[in-house]
Design an enzyme around this catalytic site. Structure first.
Site: not given
Ligand SMILES: NC(=O)c1ccc[n+]([C@@H]2O[C@H](COP(=O)([O-])OP(=O)(O)OC[C@H]3O[C@@H](n4cnc5c(N)ncnc54)[C@H](O)[C@@H]3O)[C@@H](O)[C@H]2O)c1
Length: 434
Positions: A272
């Site tokens: 982030c």
């Molecule tokens: N991790 C954090 O602390 C956090 C906090 C707030 C916001 N975010 C935001 O949330 C979003 C997700 O982050 P995250 O940390 O959960 O990511 P992550 O990488 O942990 O998880 C994302 C998942 O999406 C899957 N994926 C990707 N493309 C796909 C598709 N087309 N169809 C199905 N599955 C698909 C991946 O295999 C993965 O399991 C990002 O935009 C991030 O910036 C993250």
């Protein structure tokens, strides 16, 4: 159509689909399933799909017991089959939003998710984007894809943005405790998104548009990156002035208003803080606008790993040792304490630089048993009297709660503490602080 979907949500008969079951999507899926909804997770990663369907959690904040309970009661199942999106009443997109090498937004995962939804779209669906992205994404990317097939947004289908604010490793604030901001393409879209999240979250805050909801998240993370940049700069100055920055912050934070503490460190990491402000800068440039605070904070924060290496060199120098050939034990390699996430961790830049300078680098991290850096595979070694005392310098990069700080303080020849983790061991000349 609206009332039908609203009553399906309030009586919890709505089928909820979540695309992307990572740090954000899995906790959200679990909350909806625990509230009584039937939830289908969609993920491209076959390992994640099979883990969840077996009832095992790969996210430390989500207990496997919770996953097991809802999987065995049939409330949560996970698949890679996107055709099932057609059966969902609500679809929430939680896919990654990384940066390209050029530091420009990579929204390809959002585009793929939007295409998958579009191929399976039907009347009466509510689609919500939660991935962090630049203001305008929902209306410029999602809306044209889903709204371009004769279905009227706000009448036949509903589209909203709601930023995810989850804080991995935070024991106090979990998904259900964090107020949720929602902004829809139309007022009805906002209303439906509000009703949905109210089923699992105490406070939902509607804003006037998807663009505003997108901007809220980027303001929050820009605020953090800028304040971290400020305190890192103050830390650099304090070191020159021989003033303890940690003492200053602890005293300043006793002011009951107008001050919020931020802490210096070896640099920023994670998915982030080190990424999101670039989304805003990029969008700002399309308006011919320069986000100067972000650029400056980025410059300071990205210099911190180099500063850490300089301080290691100075510390070794004071003991008449060169960095080249010295044994350096890095303690904690994740980007923040008590989580196993190494994405963009500043430890990587520190280790890279130490290896380049021909130091002998080892590491200990109770949450990361091994990782690769530039084709080199490193394994976590045990934190023992022997491993600490045989190192020329121990560098605390991540202050995990479970680490034995007494062992480090009592046995190290030299410690660079970048997190003030050894605050209890005052007066030990072998400990130098950031
Ligand atoms: N991790 C954090 O602390 C956090 C906090 C707030 C916001 N975010 C935001 O949330 C979003 C997700 O982050 P995250 O940390 O959960 O990511 P992550 O990488 O942990 O998880 C994302 C998942 O999406 C899957 N994926 C990707 N493309 C796909 C598709 N087309 N169809 C199905 N599955 C698909 C991946 O295999 C993965 O399991 C990002 O935009 C991030 O910036 C993250």
């Amino acid at each position: 159509m609206i009332n039908n979907l609203k009553s399906k949500i309030t009586d919890k008969s709505a089928n909820i689909g979540i695309i992307g079951l990572g740090y954000v999507g899995l906790p959200l899926a679990v909350e909806f399933a625990k509230a009584g909804f039937s939830v289908t997770g969609f993920d491209n990663d076959s390992v994640k799909v099979s883990e969840i369907n077996k009832g095992a959690s790969y996210i430390p904040d989500v207990p496997s017991k919770d996953v097991k309970d809802i999987v065995s009661s049939g409330k949560l199942s996970v698949t890679s089959d996107k055709s099932l999106l057609n059966k969902m009443d609500v679809i929430i997109i939680c896919v990654p939003t990384p940066l390209r090498k050029t530091k420009e937004p990579d929204i390809s995962f959002i585009l793929q998710a939007a295409e998958d939804i579009n191929s399976n779209l039907r009347k009466g669906q509510l689609v919500i984007l939660e991935s962090t992205t630049y203001p305008g994404t929902t209306e410029e990317v999602i809306l044209p894809k889903l709204g371009g097939n004769g279905l009227k947004v706000g009448k036949d289908i509903f589209i909203a943005f709601s930023p995810e604010r989850v804080d991995p490793g935070n024991k106090k604030y979990k998904t259900k405790d964090i107020p949720k901001v929602v902004g829809g393409v139309t007022e009805v879209c906002t209303e439906l998104a509000k009703v949905l999240y109210s089923q699992i979250i105490k406070e939902v805050i509607p804003v006037s548009s998807t663009r505003s909801a997108e901007m809220v998240k980027l303001l929050e993370n820009t605020y953090r990156i800028v304040n971290i940049g400020l305190i890192n700069e103050i830390a650099l100055l304090c070191n020159k002035m021989d003033v303890d920055v940690w003492e200053i912050i602890n005293a300043a934070k006793t002011k009951p208003f107008g001050f919020m503490p931020f802490y210096p460190g070896p640099g920023v990491g994670g998915h982030c803080i080190s990424t999101d402000p670039h989304y805003l800068s990029w969008k700002a440039r399309t308006y011919g606008f320069e986000t100067r605070f972000i650029e400056l904070a980025e410059k300071i924060n990205s210099s911190m790993p180099h500063y850490v290496v300089d301080r290691i060199i100075d510390g070794l120098n004071s003991q008449k040792k060169p960095l080249k050939g010295s044994k350096i034990l890095i303690v904690g390699v994740t980007y923040k304490k008590d989580i196993s996430d190494m994405r963009e961790s500043p430890s990587l830049a520190v280790i890279n630089s130490l290896i380049e300078k021909e130091a002998k680098v080892q590491y200990h991290d109770p949450l990361v048993s091994n990782f690769e850096i530039d084709g080199l595979s490193l394994n976590s070694i045990d934190l023992t009297k022997e491993s600490v005392s045989s190192s020329d310098c121990v560098v605390i990069i991540t202050d995990h709660t479970v680490l034995d700080y007494k062992l480090i303080a009592e046995n190290a020849n030299l410690v660079l503490d970048t997190r003030n983790a050894l605050k209890a061991f005052k007066g030990n000349a072998k400990i130098i602080k950031l």
